[in-house]
Write an enzyme that holds these catalytic residues in place. Structure first.
Site, short mmCIF file in Angstrom:
data_model
loop_
_atom_site.label_atom_id
_atom_site.label_comp_id
_atom_site.label_asym_id
_atom_site.label_seq_id
_atom_site.Cartn_x
_atom_site.Cartn_y
_atom_site.Cartn_z
N SER A 148 0.83 -1.21 0.00
CA SER A 148 0.00 0.00 0.00
C SER A 148 0.86 1.26 0.00
CB SER A 148 -0.90 0.01 1.25
OG SER A 148 -1.88 -1.00 1.13
N ASP B 199 -5.09 4.53 -11.86
CA ASP B 199 -6.43 5.12 -12.01
C ASP B 199 -7.20 4.36 -13.10
OD1 ASP B 199 -5.88 6.99 -10.06
OD2 ASP B 199 -5.50 8.64 -11.45
N GLY C 115 -6.42 1.37 -14.22
CA GLY C 115 -6.53 -0.03 -13.80
C GLY C 115 -7.71 -0.23 -12.87
N ARG C 116 -7.96 0.74 -12.01
CA ARG C 116 -9.03 0.57 -11.00
C ARG C 116 -10.41 0.53 -11.65
NH1 ARG C 116 -5.59 4.23 -6.62
NH2 ARG C 116 -4.23 2.49 -6.07
N GLU D 28 -4.52 -3.70 -6.84
CA GLU D 28 -4.64 -2.35 -7.42
C GLU D 28 -5.17 -1.34 -6.39
OE1 GLU D 28 -5.55 -1.91 -11.49
OE2 GLU D 28 -4.88 -3.93 -11.99
N GLY D 29 -4.78 -1.56 -5.15
CA GLY D 29 -5.17 -0.68 -4.06
C GLY D 29 -6.28 -1.28 -3.23
N1 CAA Z 1 -2.30 10.63 -10.59
C1 CAA Z 1 -1.27 11.50 -10.73
N2 CAA Z 1 -0.45 11.83 -9.70
C2 CAA Z 1 -0.68 11.25 -8.52
C3 CAA Z 1 -1.72 10.34 -8.29
C4 CAA Z 1 -2.56 10.03 -9.41
N3 CAA Z 1 -3.56 9.16 -9.29
N4 CAA Z 1 -1.71 9.92 -7.01
C5 CAA Z 1 -0.70 10.58 -6.42
N5 CAA Z 1 -0.08 11.37 -7.33
C6 CAA Z 1 1.03 12.28 -7.09
C7 CAA Z 1 0.63 13.32 -6.06
O1 CAA Z 1 0.01 14.44 -6.69
C8 CAA Z 1 1.95 13.70 -5.43
O2 CAA Z 1 2.63 14.60 -6.28
P1 CAA Z 1 3.42 15.86 -5.64
O3 CAA Z 1 4.39 15.26 -4.67
O4 CAA Z 1 4.06 16.49 -6.83
O5 CAA Z 1 2.38 16.71 -4.97
C9 CAA Z 1 2.72 12.39 -5.48
O6 CAA Z 1 2.12 11.57 -6.49
C10 CAA Z 1 2.68 11.66 -4.14
O7 CAA Z 1 1.32 11.46 -3.80
P2 CAA Z 1 0.87 11.15 -2.31
O8 CAA Z 1 1.48 12.16 -1.40
O9 CAA Z 1 -0.62 10.99 -2.31
O10 CAA Z 1 1.61 9.75 -2.06
P3 CAA Z 1 1.53 8.75 -0.87
O11 CAA Z 1 2.87 8.18 -0.66
O12 CAA Z 1 0.83 9.38 0.31
O13 CAA Z 1 0.66 7.49 -1.43
C11 CAA Z 1 -1.23 6.26 -2.15
C12 CAA Z 1 -0.48 7.60 -2.10
C13 CAA Z 1 -2.57 6.63 -2.72
C14 CAA Z 1 -1.39 5.58 -0.82
C15 CAA Z 1 -0.48 5.31 -3.13
O14 CAA Z 1 0.75 4.89 -2.58
C16 CAA Z 1 -1.30 4.10 -3.51
O15 CAA Z 1 -2.18 4.18 -4.36
N6 CAA Z 1 -1.02 2.94 -2.89
C17 CAA Z 1 -1.60 1.68 -3.32
C18 CAA Z 1 -0.71 1.04 -4.33
C19 CAA Z 1 -1.42 0.03 -5.17
O16 CAA Z 1 -2.53 0.23 -5.63
N7 CAA Z 1 -0.73 -1.08 -5.40
C20 CAA Z 1 -1.22 -2.13 -6.25
C21 CAA Z 1 -0.13 -2.50 -7.23
S1 CAA Z 1 -0.58 -3.31 -8.71
C22 CAA Z 1 -1.18 -4.82 -8.26
O17 CAA Z 1 -2.05 -4.88 -7.48
C23 CAA Z 1 -0.60 -6.06 -8.85
C24 CAA Z 1 -1.07 -6.39 -10.19
O18 CAA Z 1 -0.27 -6.90 -11.00
C25 CAA Z 1 -2.48 -6.18 -10.57
#
Ligand code: CAA
Length: 397
Positions: free
Chosen positions: A142, A252, A254-255, A379-380
């Protein structure tokens, strides 16, 4: 409460005759070719290569990719309709489809150069090769920005040398090409992550063991180990240090795909339960005549339709974001959150309506129940989706 979005002039995306033709083609293919093998592949855990190749020939591995890059040249609604139909027949097939389309191909379309598209997009969108997306690590799920894998620029500046371990890579055991997110400048935190295009046939890449899983058992998942893997600088996707933003932006898209998968699983379970409620008799009448069963039917159907509307809402938001350069993060998270929790609710209730037969492997209810579980995790997680939605509402992002 945050301000409710009033910007949509339309409530649902426009269905064209092409969407309807695609939906009936995919429905027929999924029901005739995928559904009959779902149980066998769930049991064996084997990767369904033959049907995946057939989906490639039908243009389903790169639905939103323009035809000149090997895809079907359709839109997100077409992708959603395909995901629902495939997931309804078998969730494992839809997982493979989803990563190929909305994580791998989407990233290349949005950030790839012309040369990268020719080399890495065309063969994957056409279904000749399989693509994967590699973000998670054993100690970074995460909290995706905290990764310990590293890419170091070679002294002559022509290559990066990658070391580290990625986990939970969907299609990892079979993928030909992957998008890898890894640290190039650890001191810069999330601004130090870079995305790379990886050819899995090159030395230094090892596939770990296939994960034994509760559900989506025919979609192969594994670790990928990098040991002094050399990747040319030309394979940097986007800019150095832009990897985290790329990873998030791609998620985004993917979700919306996972929300559609969850809806497809829920629909399959619901239709089975509805039929069973009509034919199964107890205490002298079909069980569908009892109010407790009727309540379940009403709640299942209502949540399914609400999920569909949230998915359409996200599709519209994505189309709007494409025009304005804005984001549709919140809409995608709401669709994924609600549809995946609906899939859990519906598969559980559908199994309950079937009683002991639902628990038996003779019917697919127990598979739907197991397959639905992952949609609240990958994917989150649901917790991350809630965090994303709340941060946006509170103006904290
Ligand atoms: N679009 C564009 N930019 C984005 C964004 C988005 N959706 N989300 C965040 N950002 C940018 C922010 O604007 C920020 O930019 P600045 O520093 O320039 O302001 C930067 O990214 C950091 O954002 P956050 O401060 O929100 O970051 P965070 O460390 O607090 O984490 C989180 C955010 C939402 C928790 C993120 O880490 C997250 O989504 N975690 C879950 C990960 C996930 O979904 N993993 C699944 C992997 S794939 C999988 O499941 C396997 C597979 O093969 C299917």
């Amino acid at each position: 409460m945050g301000a409710v979005d009033q910007r949509d002039s339309a409530l649902t995306p426009s269905f064209t005759p092409e969407h309807e033709a695609l939906q009936s083609l995919v429905r027929r293919f999924a029901q005739e070719k995928i559904k009959p093998i779902a149980e066998q592949f769930d049991e064996s855990g084997e990767f369904p290569l033959e049907t995946i190749r057939e989906m490639g020939r039908l243009g389903l591995m790169g639905i939103e990719v323009p035809e000149e890059y090997g895809g079907a040249g359709m839109d997100t609604l077409a992708y959603v309709l395909t995901m629902i139909e495939v997931a309804k027949a078998d969730a494992s097939h839809s997982t493979i489809l989803s990563v190929n389309n909305s994580l791998y191909c989407h990233a290349l379309m949005a950030f790839g150069t012309e040369e990268q598209k020719q080399q890495f997009l065309v063969p994957v969108a056409s279904g000749e090769k399989i693509g994967a997306y590699s973000l998670t690590e054993p100690m970074s799920g995460s909290d995706a920005a905290t990764m310990s894998s590293r890419a170091v620029l070679s002294d002559d500046g022509t290559h990066y040398v990658i070391n580290g371990r990625k986990s939970w890579v969907t299609s990892g055991p079979v993928a030909d090409v992957m998008i890898l997110f890894t640290m190039t400048e650890p001191e810069r935190g999330n601004k130090g992550i870079t995305a790379f295009l990886i050819d899995a046939s090159q030395p230094g890449l090892k596939r770990g063991k296939k994960e034994p899983k509760l559900g989506i058992r025919a979609s192969a998942t594994s670790e990928i180990l990098y040991e002094d893997y050399r990747v040319p600088v030309a394979n940097v996707l986007g800019k150095v240090g832009e990897g985290f933003r790329i990873a998030m932006q791609v998620l985004d898209a993917g979700r919306i795909g996972i929300a559609s998968q969850a809806l497809g699983i829920a629909e399959a379970a619901y239709e089975a339960a509805l039929e069973y409620a009509r034919i199964r008799r107890a205490f002298g009448s079909p069980i569908g005549q009892f109010q407790m069963i009727q309540q379940k039917i009403a709640d299942m159907r209502t949540r399914i339709e609400a999920s569909r509307q949230l998915i359409y809402h996200a599709v519209l938001a994505k189309a709007r974001a494409k025009q304005t350069g804005g984001r549709y993060t919140t809409e995608a998270s709401m669709a994924k959150l609600f549809a995946s929790e609906t899939a859990a609710f519906v598969t559980d209730e559908a199994l309950q309506i079937h009683g002991g037969m639902g628990y038996s492997k003779e019917l697919p209810l127990e598979r739907y129940y197991r397959d639905a579980r992952i949609t609240r995790i990958y994917e989150g997680t649901s917790e991350i989706q809630r965090m994303v939605i709340a941060r946006s509402e509170l103006g904290l992002r």
